[in-house]
Design a protein around this motif. Structure first.
Motif, PDB file in Angstrom:
ATOM      1  N   ARG A 237       0.839  -1.194   0.000  1.00 11.45           N
ATOM      2  CA  ARG A 237       0.000   0.000   0.000  1.00 11.45           C
ATOM      3  C   ARG A 237       0.876   1.247   0.000  1.00 11.45           C
ATOM      4  O   ARG A 237       1.860   1.334   0.734  1.00 11.45           O
TER       5      ARG A 237
ATOM      6  N   ILE B 177      -7.931   9.624  -4.873  1.00  9.50           N
ATOM      7  CA  ILE B 177      -8.854   8.575  -4.427  1.00  9.50           C
ATOM      8  C   ILE B 177      -9.423   7.837  -5.633  1.00  9.50           C
ATOM      9  O   ILE B 177      -9.570   6.603  -5.620  1.00  9.50           O
TER      10      ILE B 177
ATOM     11  N   GLY C 242      -7.302   5.168  -6.848  1.00 11.15           N
ATOM     12  CA  GLY C 242      -7.211   3.991  -6.001  1.00 11.15           C
ATOM     13  C   GLY C 242      -6.441   4.184  -4.716  1.00 11.15           C
ATOM     14  O   GLY C 242      -6.327   3.251  -3.911  1.00 11.15           O
ATOM     15  N   TYR C 243      -5.910   5.388  -4.485  1.00 13.19           N
ATOM     16  CA  TYR C 243      -5.163   5.638  -3.257  1.00 13.19           C
ATOM     17  C   TYR C 243      -6.119   5.750  -2.070  1.00 13.19           C
ATOM     18  O   TYR C 243      -7.143   6.427  -2.145  1.00 13.19           O
ATOM     19  N   LYS C 244      -5.747   5.084  -0.987  1.00 13.88           N
ATOM     20  CA  LYS C 244      -6.492   5.177   0.263  1.00 13.88           C
ATOM     21  C   LYS C 244      -5.736   5.970   1.315  1.00 13.88           C
ATOM     22  O   LYS C 244      -6.234   6.197   2.418  1.00 13.88           O
ATOM     23  N   HIS C 245      -4.508   6.371   0.984  1.00  9.36           N
ATOM     24  CA  HIS C 245      -3.662   7.166   1.874  1.00  9.36           C
ATOM     25  C   HIS C 245      -3.120   8.346   1.081  1.00  9.36           C
ATOM     26  O   HIS C 245      -2.550   8.154  -0.002  1.00  9.36           O
TER      27      HIS C 245
ATOM     28  N   ASP D 130     -13.079   8.446   5.317  1.00 10.35           N
ATOM     29  CA  ASP D 130     -12.618   7.122   4.902  1.00 10.35           C
ATOM     30  C   ASP D 130     -11.199   7.127   4.351  1.00 10.35           C
ATOM     31  O   ASP D 130     -10.529   6.094   4.359  1.00 10.35           O
ATOM     32  N   VAL D 131     -10.724   8.257   3.860  1.00  6.19           N
ATOM     33  CA  VAL D 131      -9.364   8.340   3.358  1.00  6.19           C
ATOM     34  C   VAL D 131      -8.427   8.668   4.515  1.00  6.19           C
ATOM     35  O   VAL D 131      -8.750   9.463   5.395  1.00  6.19           O
ATOM     36  N   GLU D 132      -7.266   8.007   4.521  1.00  2.46           N
ATOM     37  CA  GLU D 132      -6.253   8.284   5.543  1.00  2.46           C
ATOM     38  C   GLU D 132      -5.421   9.490   5.105  1.00  2.46           C
ATOM     39  O   GLU D 132      -4.830   9.494   4.026  1.00  2.46           O
TER      40      GLU D 132
ATOM     41  N   HIS E  44      -3.622   9.909   9.810  1.00  3.76           N
ATOM     42  CA  HIS E  44      -2.919   8.627   9.817  1.00  3.76           C
ATOM     43  C   HIS E  44      -1.606   8.764  10.566  1.00  3.76           C
ATOM     44  O   HIS E  44      -1.254   7.927  11.397  1.00  3.76           O
TER      45      HIS E  44
ATOM     46  N   GLU F 141      -3.776   1.066  -8.620  1.00  2.00           N
ATOM     47  CA  GLU F 141      -4.825   1.202  -7.603  1.00  2.00           C
ATOM     48  C   GLU F 141      -4.239   1.436  -6.208  1.00  2.00           C
ATOM     49  O   GLU F 141      -4.693   0.889  -5.210  1.00  2.00           O
ATOM     50  N   GLY F 142      -3.191   2.256  -6.165  1.00  4.39           N
ATOM     51  CA  GLY F 142      -2.593   2.599  -4.878  1.00  4.39           C
ATOM     52  C   GLY F 142      -1.709   1.534  -4.290  1.00  4.39           C
ATOM     53  O   GLY F 142      -1.271   1.655  -3.140  1.00  4.39           O
TER      54      GLY F 142
END
Length: 345
Positions: A66, A87, A90-93, A146-148, A175, A301-302
């Motif tokens: 990740r 986002i 696909g990035y979650k951070h 929801d995103v860090e 985070h 996708e991150g």
């Protein structure tokens, strides 16, 4: 000269010999040279064995790593748009850049004698803290929870200001905040841990094991951010990762855009085989860079994936590299605050 004629199998012996060879140890220039040799030796061993380096480290504990990507903008709305775009990729951070604080690097533009009142300098703690609180508040109210989100403080505020910043941002659940305090102020992390539960990342400027050991063994940090070449390479980094595992500290090796794809490949192989991996730093490389470094790892996708080729799985096209000669000796990071005093970069 020390390594000429040595067996390429003697990775540990060569590293330890190189570590004690200089009369003055803990030298970041020596460590970068050691890291170059060390990375080459691991790559050679993997190619001789016909195995990726991560297999030599015990094998994958995850299929991919990740990653976080950086978002900036000239305004809060532009920053929001850029976060949303990441986002969508696909990035979650996402690590944020400061909005409205002017350039971080001003020494080269203003010269070594920049005086008080000149625009672009770092400002007092209050302005910095207020800007970051407004930034996190805006994104949590628009993009959501929801995103860090993380932020690199770069030890800009005074220690008490950094403590105030961490407590002010805690309600927005970042985070991590990175490098709240400088290496010479690390014992402030004990105070920080007593007063807030915020995620803490530290290590980009570490060289000596005496710098990071107290932070790890006392559980004052959550993420180890050491720059792998600055600490001597993969051979030392794998030991740091193992030490961190016993204290539930996760790895988040420094991986800025001025690290070559070879350096990012080293980070990736270690991350794939490290149980207590936390998050990676890096972006996809442009087409020119990928042509220069065939086999450069890619992000989808991150997530960053290895190509599963022997060794580090990466090469360098030396003929193509010759077309990009070095034209500048380096960068001038000299910087002053808005009152004209010298400031850390």
């Amino acid at each position: 000269p020390m390594v000429v004629g040595r067996s390429v199998d003697e990775i540990e012996d060569i590293w330890q010999t190189a570590y004690v060879a200089p009369y003055w140890r803990q030298d970041v220039d020596a460590f970068n040279a050691m890291a170059a040799i060390d990375g080459a030796l691991w790559d050679i061993m993997g190619k001789r064995a016909g195995m990726p380096v991560y297999q030599l480290l015990g094998g994958k504990v995850r299929p991919a790593c990740r990653m976080f990507e950086n978002a900036s903008g000239g305004s809060l709305n532009e920053l929001e748009d850029n976060v949303r775009a990441l986002i969508e990729e696909g990035y979650k951070h996402v690590r944020l850049r400061a909005v409205g604080l002017g350039p971080r690097w001003i020494g080269q533009r203003l010269g070594p004698h920049a005086g008080a009142g000149m625009s672009g300098g770092r400002r007092q703690d209050a302005v910095y803290i207020n800007a970051l609180v407004n930034e996190f508040d805006h994104l949590r109210n628009t993009v959501g929870w929801d995103v860090e989100l993380s932020f690199d403080v770069h030890e800009y505020p005074h220690p008490s200001g950094a403590l105030m910043l961490a407590k002010a941002l805690e309600p927005y659940r970042p985070h991590f905040l990175e490098d709240l305090f400088a290496p010479e102020d690390v014992y402030w992390y004990e105070r920080l841990r007593e007063e807030t539960a915020i995620g803490v990342a530290m290590g980009e400027l570490f060289v000596s094991r005496s710098e990071w050991l107290p932070l790890v063994k006392n559980r004052w940090i959550d993420f180890m951010r050491a720059h792998i070449s600055a600490i001597g390479g993969l051979n030392m980094a794998r030991k740091i990762a193992a030490a961190c595992e016993f204290y539930n500290v996760r790895t988040a090796w420094h991986g800025p855009s001025n690290v070559s794809p070879v350096g990012h490949a080293i980070n990736l192989h270690l991350d794939l085989a490290t149980y207590n991996f936390g998050i990676g730093e890096g972006r996809n490389f442009d087409d020119e860079t990928k042509a220069l470094f065939p086999g450069a790892p890619e992000i989808r996708e991150g997530l960053r994936y290895a190509n599963d080729q022997p060794g580090l799985g990466i090469d360098i096209d030396e003929a193509l590299a010759a077309r990009y000669p070095l034209t500048a000796p380096g960068s001038n990071r000299g910087m002053r605050g808005d009152d004209g005093e010298p400031r850390r970069p």
